[in-house]
Design a protein around this motif. Structure first.
Motif, PDB file in Angstrom:
ATOM      1  N   PHE A 317       0.842  -1.182   0.000  1.00 34.32           N
ATOM      2  CA  PHE A 317       0.000   0.000   0.000  1.00 34.32           C
ATOM      3  C   PHE A 317       0.888   1.246   0.000  1.00 34.32           C
ATOM      4  O   PHE A 317       1.747   1.400   0.866  1.00 34.32           O
ATOM      5  CB  PHE A 317      -0.899  -0.027   1.250  1.00 34.32           C
ATOM      6  N   CYS A 327       3.228  -1.105   4.575  1.00 34.28           N
ATOM      7  CA  CYS A 327       1.836  -1.521   4.743  1.00 34.28           C
ATOM      8  C   CYS A 327       1.409  -2.317   3.509  1.00 34.28           C
ATOM      9  O   CYS A 327       1.876  -2.038   2.397  1.00 34.28           O
ATOM     10  CB  CYS A 327       0.911  -0.320   4.891  1.00 34.28           C
ATOM     11  N   PHE A 357      -4.182   3.331   6.154  1.00 31.93           N
ATOM     12  CA  PHE A 357      -4.275   1.891   5.905  1.00 31.93           C
ATOM     13  C   PHE A 357      -5.108   1.199   6.984  1.00 31.93           C
ATOM     14  O   PHE A 357      -5.935   0.329   6.684  1.00 31.93           O
ATOM     15  CB  PHE A 357      -2.870   1.298   5.852  1.00 31.93           C
TER      16      PHE A 357
END
Length: 536
Positions: A317, A327, A357
């Motif tokens: 991410f 992440c 996130f």
């Protein structure tokens, strides 16, 4: 999802050195665990003459053969209170999650063979932690009870807090979480209430003794003379007082009845809701050689992820936004997980990314896994102006308020507010385990020593006097030594900063088991009753 490409050379000298160092750290805590077992085992012959099983023999009889079992807090209380050599670590009892008659449940077995199974204040905290795990994950509880109660040398530290344990029993019953207790021996004062607050009570003939005050205290308080059996024996409680529901003939028979009671609870395993999964492309056994012995030597957390997640697949991410905080989405044994890991200190960008996130995982009901290895939040003029306080605070806020299951694995450093942001013990993860390489502290020892020295030098300068450099060096060194010694994994696990130490090679298997526990707990419906089940 993209497949992580590992750059680790498992045949290199550095990998071999890391593996040797980590293996030694694993042996260190396993030796202590074995010492506790061996200490109890010294009483095997004497207890056999009394027709009693050792605590771990009772546990073995209770659990389903071949089924997984995770022990919790095995080193709680290590070298604390009156534990001089580590032989009574564990807090006075064995706790863990395993299977009984096909039902996954939380099990507690008093280690009565060491100091009569008495517990210190930290043992009480372990009890309360175990109860929280059972309530949060909807796990039935089985207690194999035989204990002298609170260690009277520390009773003033346990007395008030002890009520929390009894309150939790009442709340567990009201929440529809059944508690089955076998009383194998003495259950006096607080132990009597632990038995009485259980939903199902199994007594052992000529062995169980349940009373608020034993014969000596009764005589001292009232002058009345009574023997154990008429005052609190198994037959009396089964036939006269009605305290117990079942009467067993010996240890093994009591455990047999407990297993049968479990089959009556209608606590059927829920159907699995996970996709078929692939094993990682890289062997989880390689986790033993990735983390360097020098905590200042960095490693890439994605190398751990590659050996933990299904197919070594990981959808990063915002991979280009910040490289210090990693992440991404993945699966572990078929269950979806969002991972947050450290490749360094947490920057304002890293905190911002992690907060977003976490909220997205909350939105999609995706469990979170935190892999700790951070010195904390990055400090400096640039980061302060970049909003590290603002973004760091919001990351902690996101962690604290996320309702999805949160699991933490402390792999390396977990320092300062980084411990909080990465869901350390104080942020209430569902589970938190640590590798023996873990280090948890407010800051590094050398850093703390230097801070105190600078403060002392500045104080002397303002007072117009010359600082004693020898004293300053001593203060700096002693501070560093103290913090370094109190940051170790064994020091932390003794104080219940985690739920136990693990061999890194067991990480994937453990995480799969924990995620399944959390998933089942979320799915299971219980029938709550306002005041819990009562004996009227």
């Amino acid at each position: 999802m993209a497949i992580i490409e590992s750059s680790i050379n498992t045949g290199s000298e550095s990998f071999a050195a890391n593996a040797e160092w980590m293996s030694e750290k694993v042996r260190e805590f396993q030796i202590i665990e074995q010492l506790v077992v061996d200490t109890a085992g010294k009483k095997r012959e004497a207890l056999a003459k009394l027709d009693k099983l050792l605590p771990r023999e009772r546990l073995h009889c209770l659990l389903d053969p071949g089924a997984p079992f995770i022990e919790l807090g095995s080193l709680v209380g290590y070298k604390m209170y009156d534990d001089k050599d580590g032989s009574s670590a564990g807090g006075g009892f064995i706790a863990g999650i395993g299977y009984v008659s096909g039902v996954r449940c939380l099990v507690q077995v008093n280690n009565y063979s060491v100091k009569g199974g008495t517990f210190s204040p930290i043992g009480l905290e372990k009890t309360i932690r175990a109860q929280k795990i059972a309530l949060e994950n909807k796990l039935p509880i089985i207690n194999l009870l035989e204990s002298g109660g609170a260690n009277l040398n520390y009773a003033t530290e346990s007395f008030v807090r002890g009520a929390n344990g009894f309150a939790n029993q009442a709340r567990l019953s009201a929440a529809g979480i059944p508690q089955i207790t076998v009383v194998h021996g003495n259950a006096t004062a607080g132990g009597a209430y632990q038995a009485g607050l259980s939903d199902y009570l199994i007594l052992v003939r000529n062995k169980s003794k349940i009373f608020l005050a034993g014969p000596p205290l009764l005589k001292a308080a009232t002058g009345e003379i009574a023997d154990d059996e008429e005052l609190g024996g198994a037959d009396m409680h089964a036939a006269v007082a009605g305290t117990g529901e079942y009467l067993a003939e010996n240890d093994a028979d009591g455990i047999r009845i407990a297993r049968e009671v479990m089959t009556t609870l209608n606590w059927e395993p829920l159907p699995k809701n996970q996709k078929p999964f692939k094993e990682p492309l890289y062997n989880p056994e390689e986790l033993i050689g990735i983390v360097p012995s020098d905590p200042k030597t960095p490693y890439d957390v994605k190398e751990l992820i590659a050996r933990i997640v299904d197919g070594s697949e990981f959808m990063a991410f915002k991979p280009g936004f910040d490289q210090g905080t990693i992440c991404g989405h993945c699966r572990i044994e078929g269950l979806p997980v969002g991972i947050i890991g450290n490749n360094g200190p947490i920057t304002p960008k890293g905190a911002n990314k992690a907060s977003q996130f976490i909220q997205l995982c909350e939105q999609s009901n995706t469990a979170l896994l935190f892999l700790h290895n951070t010195t904390g939040f990055l400090v400096g003029t640039e980061t302060e102006q970049g909003g590290v306080v603002k973004h760091g605070s919001k990351m902690i806020q996101a962690v604290a308020n996320a309702k999805v299951p949160k699991i933490s694995m402390v792999v390396g450093g977990s320092y300062g507010a980084g411990n909080y942001a990465m869901c350390g013990r104080g942020l209430d993860p569902h589970f938190i385990f640590a590798w023996p390489s873990a280090r948890t502290a407010i800051m590094g020892g050398e850093q703390a020593g230097m801070v105190l020295r600078i403060v002392a030098e500045e104080k002397a300068r303002k007072a117009g006097v010359e600082a004693d450099q020898q004293k300053l060096e001593h203060m700096e060194k002693s501070t560093a030594d103290f913090l370094n010694q109190s940051a170790t994994a064994i020091f932390g696990t003794a104080r219940l900063w985690d739920d136990g130490l693990i061999d890194p090679r067991d990480s994937r298997q453990l995480l799969g088991f924990l995620l399944d526990i959390c998933h089942e707990g979320e799915q299971r419906q219980t029938r709550s009753i306002t005041f819990g089940a009562a004996r009227l």
